[in-house]
Design a protein around this motif. Structure first.
Motif, PDB file in Angstrom:
ATOM      1  N   GLU A 188      33.193  57.961  39.673  1.00 28.50           N
ATOM      2  CA  GLU A 188      33.244  56.506  39.522  1.00 28.50           C
ATOM      3  C   GLU A 188      32.974  56.093  38.073  1.00 28.50           C
ATOM      4  O   GLU A 188      32.315  56.805  37.332  1.00 28.50           O
ATOM      5  CB  GLU A 188      32.235  55.837  40.474  1.00 28.50           C
ATOM      6  N   LYS A 189      33.506  54.947  37.701  1.00 34.09           N
ATOM      7  CA  LYS A 189      33.346  54.360  36.363  1.00 34.09           C
ATOM      8  C   LYS A 189      33.637  55.371  35.255  1.00 34.09           C
ATOM      9  O   LYS A 189      32.943  55.422  34.234  1.00 34.09           O
ATOM     10  CB  LYS A 189      31.921  53.790  36.213  1.00 34.09           C
ATOM     11  N   HIS A 190      34.652  56.205  35.469  1.00 36.06           N
ATOM     12  CA  HIS A 190      34.950  57.280  34.527  1.00 36.06           C
ATOM     13  C   HIS A 190      35.138  56.755  33.107  1.00 36.06           C
ATOM     14  O   HIS A 190      34.562  57.272  32.150  1.00 36.06           O
ATOM     15  CB  HIS A 190      36.207  58.019  34.997  1.00 36.06           C
ATOM     16  N   ILE A 191      35.938  55.693  32.983  1.00 34.76           N
ATOM     17  CA  ILE A 191      36.284  55.229  31.634  1.00 34.76           C
ATOM     18  C   ILE A 191      35.077  54.568  30.955  1.00 34.76           C
ATOM     19  O   ILE A 191      34.944  54.612  29.731  1.00 34.76           O
ATOM     20  CB  ILE A 191      37.530  54.292  31.677  1.00 34.76           C
ATOM     21  N   LEU A 192      34.211  53.983  31.754  1.00 40.31           N
ATOM     22  CA  LEU A 192      33.002  53.394  31.167  1.00 40.31           C
ATOM     23  C   LEU A 192      32.065  54.507  30.684  1.00 40.31           C
ATOM     24  O   LEU A 192      31.461  54.406  29.605  1.00 40.31           O
ATOM     25  CB  LEU A 192      32.285  52.504  32.192  1.00 40.31           C
ATOM     26  N   LYS A 193      31.962  55.565  31.479  1.00 35.10           N
ATOM     27  CA  LYS A 193      31.128  56.697  31.063  1.00 35.10           C
ATOM     28  C   LYS A 193      31.651  57.269  29.743  1.00 35.10           C
ATOM     29  O   LYS A 193      30.882  57.615  28.853  1.00 35.10           O
ATOM     30  CB  LYS A 193      31.130  57.782  32.143  1.00 35.10           C
ATOM     31  N   ILE A 237      38.383  55.321  38.496  1.00 36.37           N
ATOM     32  CA  ILE A 237      37.779  56.379  39.322  1.00 36.37           C
ATOM     33  C   ILE A 237      38.661  57.610  39.164  1.00 36.37           C
ATOM     34  O   ILE A 237      39.756  57.673  39.738  1.00 36.37           O
ATOM     35  CB  ILE A 237      37.682  55.965  40.806  1.00 36.37           C
ATOM     36  N   LEU A 238      38.218  58.562  38.369  1.00 36.44           N
ATOM     37  CA  LEU A 238      39.004  59.784  38.138  1.00 36.44           C
ATOM     38  C   LEU A 238      38.596  60.804  39.196  1.00 36.44           C
ATOM     39  O   LEU A 238      37.452  61.272  39.199  1.00 36.44           O
ATOM     40  CB  LEU A 238      38.733  60.321  36.734  1.00 36.44           C
ATOM     41  N   GLY A 239      39.514  61.140  40.086  1.00 36.26           N
ATOM     42  CA  GLY A 239      39.127  61.972  41.232  1.00 36.26           C
ATOM     43  C   GLY A 239      38.156  61.151  42.060  1.00 36.26           C
ATOM     44  O   GLY A 239      38.503  60.088  42.559  1.00 36.26           O
ATOM     45  N   LEU A 240      36.918  61.608  42.138  1.00 38.08           N
ATOM     46  CA  LEU A 240      35.884  60.798  42.794  1.00 38.08           C
ATOM     47  C   LEU A 240      34.786  60.392  41.800  1.00 38.08           C
ATOM     48  O   LEU A 240      33.704  59.982  42.194  1.00 38.08           O
ATOM     49  CB  LEU A 240      35.268  61.566  43.971  1.00 38.08           C
ATOM     50  N   ARG A 252      35.223  54.411  46.431  1.00 36.83           N
ATOM     51  CA  ARG A 252      35.490  55.852  46.550  1.00 36.83           C
ATOM     52  C   ARG A 252      35.772  56.210  48.017  1.00 36.83           C
ATOM     53  O   ARG A 252      36.626  57.028  48.319  1.00 36.83           O
ATOM     54  CB  ARG A 252      34.297  56.660  46.020  1.00 36.83           C
ATOM     55  N   GLU A 253      35.004  55.575  48.889  1.00 32.23           N
ATOM     56  CA  GLU A 253      35.185  55.828  50.322  1.00 32.23           C
ATOM     57  C   GLU A 253      36.625  55.478  50.744  1.00 32.23           C
ATOM     58  O   GLU A 253      37.282  56.232  51.450  1.00 32.23           O
ATOM     59  CB  GLU A 253      34.182  54.973  51.095  1.00 32.23           C
ATOM     60  N   ALA A 254      37.123  54.336  50.262  1.00 32.49           N
ATOM     61  CA  ALA A 254      38.488  53.921  50.611  1.00 32.49           C
ATOM     62  C   ALA A 254      39.496  54.913  50.041  1.00 32.49           C
ATOM     63  O   ALA A 254      40.507  55.226  50.684  1.00 32.49           O
ATOM     64  CB  ALA A 254      38.755  52.517  50.089  1.00 32.49           C
ATOM     65  N   LYS A 255      39.202  55.413  48.843  1.00 32.06           N
ATOM     66  CA  LYS A 255      40.121  56.367  48.210  1.00 32.06           C
ATOM     67  C   LYS A 255      40.190  57.656  49.043  1.00 32.06           C
ATOM     68  O   LYS A 255      41.273  58.179  49.317  1.00 32.06           O
ATOM     69  CB  LYS A 255      39.631  56.668  46.791  1.00 32.06           C
ATOM     70  N   VAL A 256      39.017  58.148  49.458  1.00 27.22           N
ATOM     71  CA  VAL A 256      38.978  59.362  50.271  1.00 27.22           C
ATOM     72  C   VAL A 256      39.677  59.121  51.611  1.00 27.22           C
ATOM     73  O   VAL A 256      40.471  59.952  52.078  1.00 27.22           O
ATOM     74  CB  VAL A 256      37.521  59.806  50.515  1.00 27.22           C
ATOM     75  N   GLU A 298      39.739  40.791  31.419  1.00 29.39           N
ATOM     76  CA  GLU A 298      41.192  40.725  31.240  1.00 29.39           C
ATOM     77  C   GLU A 298      41.735  42.099  30.837  1.00 29.39           C
ATOM     78  O   GLU A 298      42.747  42.560  31.360  1.00 29.39           O
ATOM     79  CB  GLU A 298      41.518  39.666  30.176  1.00 29.39           C
ATOM     80  N   PHE A 299      41.038  42.757  29.925  1.00 29.32           N
ATOM     81  CA  PHE A 299      41.477  44.083  29.477  1.00 29.32           C
ATOM     82  C   PHE A 299      41.436  45.079  30.638  1.00 29.32           C
ATOM     83  O   PHE A 299      42.363  45.849  30.855  1.00 29.32           O
ATOM     84  CB  PHE A 299      40.579  44.565  28.329  1.00 29.32           C
ATOM     85  N   MET A 300      40.339  45.025  31.396  1.00 32.27           N
ATOM     86  CA  MET A 300      40.152  45.998  32.487  1.00 32.27           C
ATOM     87  C   MET A 300      41.156  45.799  33.627  1.00 32.27           C
ATOM     88  O   MET A 300      41.465  46.730  34.352  1.00 32.27           O
ATOM     89  CB  MET A 300      38.729  45.909  33.040  1.00 32.27           C
ATOM     90  N   GLY A 301      41.661  44.581  33.764  1.00 31.63           N
ATOM     91  CA  GLY A 301      42.657  44.306  34.805  1.00 31.63           C
ATOM     92  C   GLY A 301      43.928  45.116  34.627  1.00 31.63           C
ATOM     93  O   GLY A 301      44.697  45.299  35.568  1.00 31.63           O
ATOM     94  N   ARG A 302      44.153  45.600  33.387  1.00 27.65           N
ATOM     95  CA  ARG A 302      45.368  46.375  33.097  1.00 27.65           C
ATOM     96  C   ARG A 302      45.077  47.854  32.879  1.00 27.65           C
ATOM     97  O   ARG A 302      45.949  48.610  32.459  1.00 27.65           O
ATOM     98  CB  ARG A 302      46.055  45.813  31.849  1.00 27.65           C
ATOM     99  N   VAL A 303      43.843  48.260  33.120  1.00 27.52           N
ATOM    100  CA  VAL A 303      43.521  49.687  33.001  1.00 27.52           C
ATOM    101  C   VAL A 303      43.902  50.383  34.309  1.00 27.52           C
ATOM    102  O   VAL A 303      43.502  49.939  35.385  1.00 27.52           O
ATOM    103  CB  VAL A 303      42.015  49.884  32.702  1.00 27.52           C
ATOM    104  N   PRO A 304      44.705  51.437  34.238  1.00 26.19           N
ATOM    105  CA  PRO A 304      45.126  52.108  35.487  1.00 26.19           C
ATOM    106  C   PRO A 304      43.924  52.546  36.318  1.00 26.19           C
ATOM    107  O   PRO A 304      42.917  53.015  35.775  1.00 26.19           O
ATOM    108  CB  PRO A 304      45.905  53.332  34.980  1.00 26.19           C
ATOM    109  N   SER A 305      44.071  52.410  37.645  1.00 30.02           N
ATOM    110  CA  SER A 305      42.949  52.731  38.533  1.00 30.02           C
ATOM    111  C   SER A 305      42.488  54.174  38.378  1.00 30.02           C
ATOM    112  O   SER A 305      41.314  54.476  38.572  1.00 30.02           O
ATOM    113  CB  SER A 305      43.353  52.468  39.981  1.00 30.02           C
TER     114      SER A 305
END
Lengths: 670, 82
Positions: free
Chosen positions: A540-545, A535-538, A380-384, A524-531
């Motif tokens: 974290e682990k949005h799709i896992l939640k 991390i949606l906005g900030l 998240r820090e790198a994204k900001v 393997e599946f997660m490697g193709r999930v869009p970033s």
């Protein structure tokens, strides 16, 4: 779970001592206290210490193929062995055990090294082909199980743990200055290195083949990450549904065992999700285990209790008191076999002890979720910082950093200084290490404690350059999050989280951890999930939640990430621990080890004793220096070549005195 | 001069642990990794205690605290205002 060890001569001269093999295997007793076995011929010796989990009655190793030309020692589990075995049976293979080990061996016979890509599990193995006179060593994809080797006196010596290699008395035990530089930059060694000179680690996702005196090390897998144009075009709902199904399957096959399987439960998203999948689908009376801290800043008790009452599990907790952490720290370093910059492994050592005391030896854990799903603050820090770098003078953009580190920014007086701190390198967004440079440069400050001698030995060595050269060709095509994920997986996950904080802390008490989030199909599946869905906005682990939403209380889904940490200053500089800390950090011991400047270390300790709350960088320096001293003391200066515990061998196959076609079993326990 | 020596000694003892080779009056604490973000608090506590002053929030900025010479300038101004 088990320990493996062996010696293979590079040519036909010399011989292998049964007694040395026995000692090497005995050094792994904690990894496998249930059974032990040895295979020995003119060329190779294999030792195995077994923790029985699958096939309790007939799985004693080494295990052989039908005509006894292939022999395997194996540490780990292959969870899809049931399906693989069915395939092999249909091809005409027969089995004399019901273990997964024999399935792996027969699959190797059928497919050679390509078999590794078929295995879903965690493993380190050695296979000896007596006919071809070939040794094959392999390690699982992400490095859940350890494997080390060295070449000495015309022999390849290998083992799950380095202490077992050191049981061969001719192997030199020396701290590697380059590894010290790496640890005090990256928090761990780079892949392939250990803290000891000329002791190598077989990197995760690699195999080694020794044939006719030649050694080949080859990568068979790398962490799957893909450029944007190869990402899934699925809705977040579809993604989250598929992820939940993949996780359910990952948990299902990880519950395969002939013993009871428990689960770690911290109260965080990852372990709560895994435990919930177990309780809802497979075992409503699961046993769970959690850590409690005496300092509120570290403790997750409220959330843990919430999950215990929500899932109605049979929960046990261990209280990781500061004094306890300090007193077992030397034992922890004995198991990690490398310097640490954090005390966080210690409570996990205490936790696995609790598991064992409750007569369990297998637990599922939530490790790996932060790497695979984008959970760490560093992402998240790198994204900001990337966003901020586009408008470096924007106060609003820089203020986003505050939301990432509320515990640092709780003092508003620090805001401007902290913004200056995080603004370093904003003009380097094209650097491949953009996400990690602040952390690494900050950690490198601890090198000012290095002795002149150590600094001279390190010379102009540049760890960044070495790491840069090892990056995959496609790295430049990945987005910022994927690049940061890769660095975190290759460095922190494999060499620290799964090792110092994972395998070693669990196996130190003969407990096996299993990690559903590192299931190859899920990765393997997660490697193709869009970033953007990781991390949606900030968030974290949005799709896992989203995947876990139907399974967990809302407050667990919504809670801010609580980084798992353990106290340092109050654990290591208290009266309980001070006997050994004083000795290890004394001027004479520091000078004897020759790693650090004694006068500087003395000033650090004096300063830390004066304040109630020490700075993080001082804490890290203290742990780093103390653990390095303990590594030196325990492995270099004072290594016990003879362990007090003698092992009894349940199986010995000694082919030295006979032609290779004849097999002698000296002893077999029923 | 007295400010400079006192602050310099504090920085050397607490952040450089006795090693003054890299420290000049114009060395940036943050850029050179001498004092990290949270170390600033230790520095402020030292200044407040030693000189019996209160460093206001709006004074706590890198322009005042990031170099020996900026701290000296800050102290001179602060103490002359008293």
């Amino acid at each position: 779970m088990c320990g493996i060890a062996g010696i293979c001569l590079l040519n036909n001269s010399g011989e292998i001592s049964l007694e040395v093999l026995r000692r090497m295997t005995a050094a792994l007793h904690h990894r496998g206290p249930d059974e032990a076995g040895i295979y020995l011929d003119h060329q190779v010796g294999l030792g195995h210490a077994r923790l029985s989990i699958i096939d309790l009655s007939s799985g004693c190793q080494p295990i052989h193929n039908e005509d006894e030309t292939l022999w395997i020692i194996y540490n780990g589990e292959v969870y899809n062995y049931v399906e693989l075995k069915q395939e092999l049976v249909e091809k005409g293979y027969s089995f004399y055990t019901t273990s997964d080990t024999e399935v792996v061996l027969q699959l190797y016979q059928e497919e050679g090294p390509d078999c590794l890509e078929r295995l879903n599990g965690q493993f380190a193995m050695a296979i000896w082909d007596a006919k071809k006179q070939e040794l094959f060593l392999a390690r699982d994809r992400v490095g859940i199980r350890p494997l080390h080797y060295t070449i000495q006196n015309n022999a390849l010596i290998f083992s799950s743990e380095i202490k077992s290699i050191f049981m061969v008395e001719s192997v030199p035990r020396e701290i590697d200055p380059i590894a010290m530089d790496q640890i005090f930059t990256f928090w761990t060694t780079l892949p392939g290195y250990t803290i000891f000179k000329n002791i190598h680690e077989l990197p995760p996702g690699h195999y080694l083949k020794l044939s006719k005196g030649q050694i080949i090390v080859k990568r068979y897998w790398d962490f799957p990450l893909y450029p944007r144009y190869e990402h899934w075009d699925l809705s977040p709902y579809e993604l989250s549904e598929q992820i939940r199904q993949l996780l359910l399957e990952a948990v299902r096959i990880r519950l395969r065992a002939d013993v009871t399987v428990g689960s770690y439960l911290s109260g965080g998203l990852d372990s709560s999700g895994v435990t919930s999948l177990i309780v809802n689908n497979f075992n409503s009376e699961a046993c769970t285990f959690g850590i409690r801290f005496e300092e509120e800043a570290f403790d997750e008790g409220d959330h843990q209790n919430r999950m215990v009452s929500f899932l109605k599990v049979n929960h046990r907790e261990v209280h990781a008191h500061n004094k306890k952490i300090g007193s077992v720290f030397p034992e922890v370093v004995w198991h990690t076999e490398k310097p640490l910059l954090r005390t966080a492994p210690v409570p996990l050592f205490l936790l696995s002890r609790l598991v064992r005391e409750n007569s369990l030896k297998v637990v599922l854990t939530g490790e790996g979720a932060d790497e695979v799903f984008g959970g760490y603050n560093i992402f998240r820090e790198a994204k900001v910082r990337r966003f901020w770098a586009k408008q470096p003078h924007s106060d609003r953009r820089s203020a986003l950093i505050d939301t990432l580190y509320p515990y640092i920014f709780k003092n508003p007086r620090l805001q401007r200084s902290l913004h200056s701190f995080f603004s370093r390198g904003l003009n380097q967004i094209d650097d491949p290490f953009f996400s990690h440079l602040i952390r690494w440069e900050n950690t490198s400050n601890i090198k000012k404690f290095f002795s002149q001698e150590l600094q001279t030995q390190i010379g102009a060595y540049n760890g960044y350059e070495q790491l840069r050269q090892s990056l995959p060709a496609a790295y430049d095509q990945w987005d910022g999050l994927s690049q940061a994920q890769y660095l975190e997986i290759v460095l922190f996950l494999s060499n620290y989280l799964l090792s110092s904080q994972g395998d070693r802390m669990a196996m130190g008490n003969s407990v096996e951890i299993r990690l559903p989030f590192l299931d190859p199909n899920l990765m393997e599946f997660m490697g193709r999930v869009p970033s953007r869905w990781k991390i949606l906005g900030l968030n974290e682990k949005h799709i896992l939640k989203k995947s876990f939403t139907p399974l967990l209380p809302e407050e667990i889904i919504r809670r801010a990430k609580h980084p798992y940490r353990a106290p340092i200053k109050h654990s290591l500089l208290n009266e309980n621990a001070c006997a050994y800390t004083k000795e290890m950090l004394s001027e004479s011991m520091l000078k004897k080890a020759g790693l650090f400047k004694a006068d500087k270390v003395n000033l650090l300790i004096r300063k830390m004793l004066k304040v109630d709350q020490s700075r993080e960088i001082d804490d890290m320096a203290l742990v780093g220096i103390l653990s390095s001293q303990l590594v030196y003391q325990q492995f270099v200066a004072n290594f016990p070549h003879q362990f007090p515990r003698a092992i009894s061998l349940d199986l010995v196959v000694d082919r030295r005195k006979t032609r290779s076609s004849t097999l002698i079993k000296l002893k077999r326990k029923n | 001069m007295a400010y400079l020596e006192a602050v310099r000694s504090f920085i050397i003892e607490n952040f450089l642990f006795g090693d003054d080779a890299q420290l000049t009056e114009d060395t940036s604490f943050l850029e050179d990794g001498i004092v990290d973000s949270t170390g600033i608090l230790e520095l402020v506590a030292f200044l407040e205690e030693t000189y019996d002053i209160t460093v206001e929030d709006d004074e706590l900025i890198p322009e005042n605290m990031d170099r020996l010479n900026s701290i000296v300038r800050y102290l001179e101004k602060k103490l002359s205002d008293v």
